[in-house]
Design a protein around this motif. Structure first.
Motif, PDB file in Angstrom:
ATOM      1  N   ASP A 188       0.807  -1.207   0.000  1.00 36.41           N
ATOM      2  CA  ASP A 188       0.000   0.000   0.000  1.00 36.41           C
ATOM      3  C   ASP A 188       0.843   1.261   0.000  1.00 36.41           C
ATOM      4  OD1 ASP A 188      -2.473  -1.457   2.195  1.00 36.41           O
ATOM      5  OD2 ASP A 188      -2.413  -1.379   0.023  1.00 36.41           O
TER       6      ASP A 188
ATOM      7  N   TYR B   1      -1.347   6.614  -5.315  1.00 31.70           N
ATOM      8  CA  TYR B   1      -1.412   5.355  -4.577  1.00 31.70           C
ATOM      9  C   TYR B   1      -2.450   5.495  -3.468  1.00 31.70           C
ATOM     10  CZ  TYR B   1       3.001   4.569  -6.937  1.00 31.70           C
ATOM     11  OH  TYR B   1       3.965   4.438  -7.890  1.00 31.70           O
ATOM     12  N   PHE B   2      -3.149   4.407  -3.203  1.00 31.51           N
ATOM     13  CA  PHE B   2      -4.274   4.448  -2.281  1.00 31.51           C
ATOM     14  C   PHE B   2      -3.996   3.724  -0.976  1.00 31.51           C
ATOM     15  CE2 PHE B   2      -7.773   6.348  -4.602  1.00 31.51           C
ATOM     16  CZ  PHE B   2      -7.268   6.373  -5.881  1.00 31.51           C
ATOM     17  N   GLY B   3      -4.589   4.255   0.077  1.00 39.83           N
ATOM     18  CA  GLY B   3      -4.610   3.558   1.342  1.00 39.83           C
ATOM     19  C   GLY B   3      -5.657   2.467   1.337  1.00 39.83           C
ATOM     20  N   PRO B   4      -5.763   1.721   2.455  1.00 36.11           N
ATOM     21  CA  PRO B   4      -6.660   0.556   2.504  1.00 36.11           C
ATOM     22  C   PRO B   4      -8.136   0.913   2.631  1.00 36.11           C
ATOM     23  CG  PRO B   4      -5.567   0.850   4.595  1.00 36.11           C
ATOM     24  CD  PRO B   4      -4.942   1.846   3.664  1.00 36.11           C
TER      25      PRO B   4
END
Lengths: 111, 116
Positions: free
Chosen positions: B1, B106-109
């Protein structure tokens, strides 16, 4: 309002076939284009980016960009059941850092 | 992540209560974003930040505020939560790659928020 459009699907293809995902965008000055894959209940993950007209290949994935037609596509060769997910097209709109996402296309690869 | 965490991961709250979601990154990226994702709407930008104390509104900012006092943290606050704010919230980061390359997000959860 800058827009990114995709067919929502679901798009169903048999295992081993080529899956073709399409995306159109409205902002003519867009320069950066991305494809993300999102599994159910998970966060989007980057598959590919493309910045120039033409094709860009990475393994089983090929991104195609046509700025004149404001069109970007993603081809998945030899589709696998593990490719079943929602595919998001994203565009950096204008000259800033604002990402605009399409609604996503749900792909189902049938064994 | 890509070194992005979100907290809490799940939250249930009641209408009218304040809620704060936290995004933390260890990548030293300049830009940070908050999105919400709802069925039929895809990812919609709430607010974003282009530096410490520098933020701007996105497409669906009404009812939300943000703060960024440090490069690594970006907070999203719902001042008085409503049922329409039930959603999955994603934090994302982007920034120049080394050597002046292009930007990628970019992505977090994600955080699943339910407002009753």
């Amino acid at each position: 309002q800058k827009e990114v459009e995709q067919n929502s699907g679901p798009l169903s293809v048999p295992e081993g076939a080529i899956a073709s995902l399409n995306c159109t965008y409205s902002d003519r000055v867009s320069q950066s284009f991305f494809w993300y894959r999102q599994y159910s209940g998970k966060s989007p993950e980057l598959i590919m980016s493309i910045y120039s007209n033409g094709d860009k290949e990475d393994g089983r994935f090929t991104a195609q960009l046509n700025k004149a037609s404001q069109y970007v596509s993603l081809l998945i060769r030899d589709s696998q059941p593990s490719d079943s997910a929602t595919y998001l097209c994203a565009v950096i709109s204008g000259y800033g850092q604002n990402f605009v996402f399409g609604p996503g296309t749900r792909l189902s690869v049938l064994p | 992540d890509a070194g992005i965490t979100q907290s809490p991961r799940h939250k249930v709250t009641e209408t009218g209560t304040p809620v704060t979601l936290r995004c933390h990154q260890t990548e030293n990226h300049r830009y940070m974003y908050w999105y919400r994702q709802d069925p039929g709407h895809g990812l919609r930008l709430i607010h974003y930040s282009y530096g410490v104390k520098d933020t701007d509104k996105g497409e669906v900012s009404d009812g939300y505020s943000v703060s960024r006092s440090k490069t690594e943290d970006f907070l999203l606050t719902l001042e008085s939560a409503t049922s329409s704010q039930t959603s999955v919230y994603f934090c994302a980061i982007s920034g120049r790659t080394s050597g002046g390359g292009t930007d990628t997000q970019y992505f977090g959860p994600g955080t699943r928020l339910t407002v009753l």
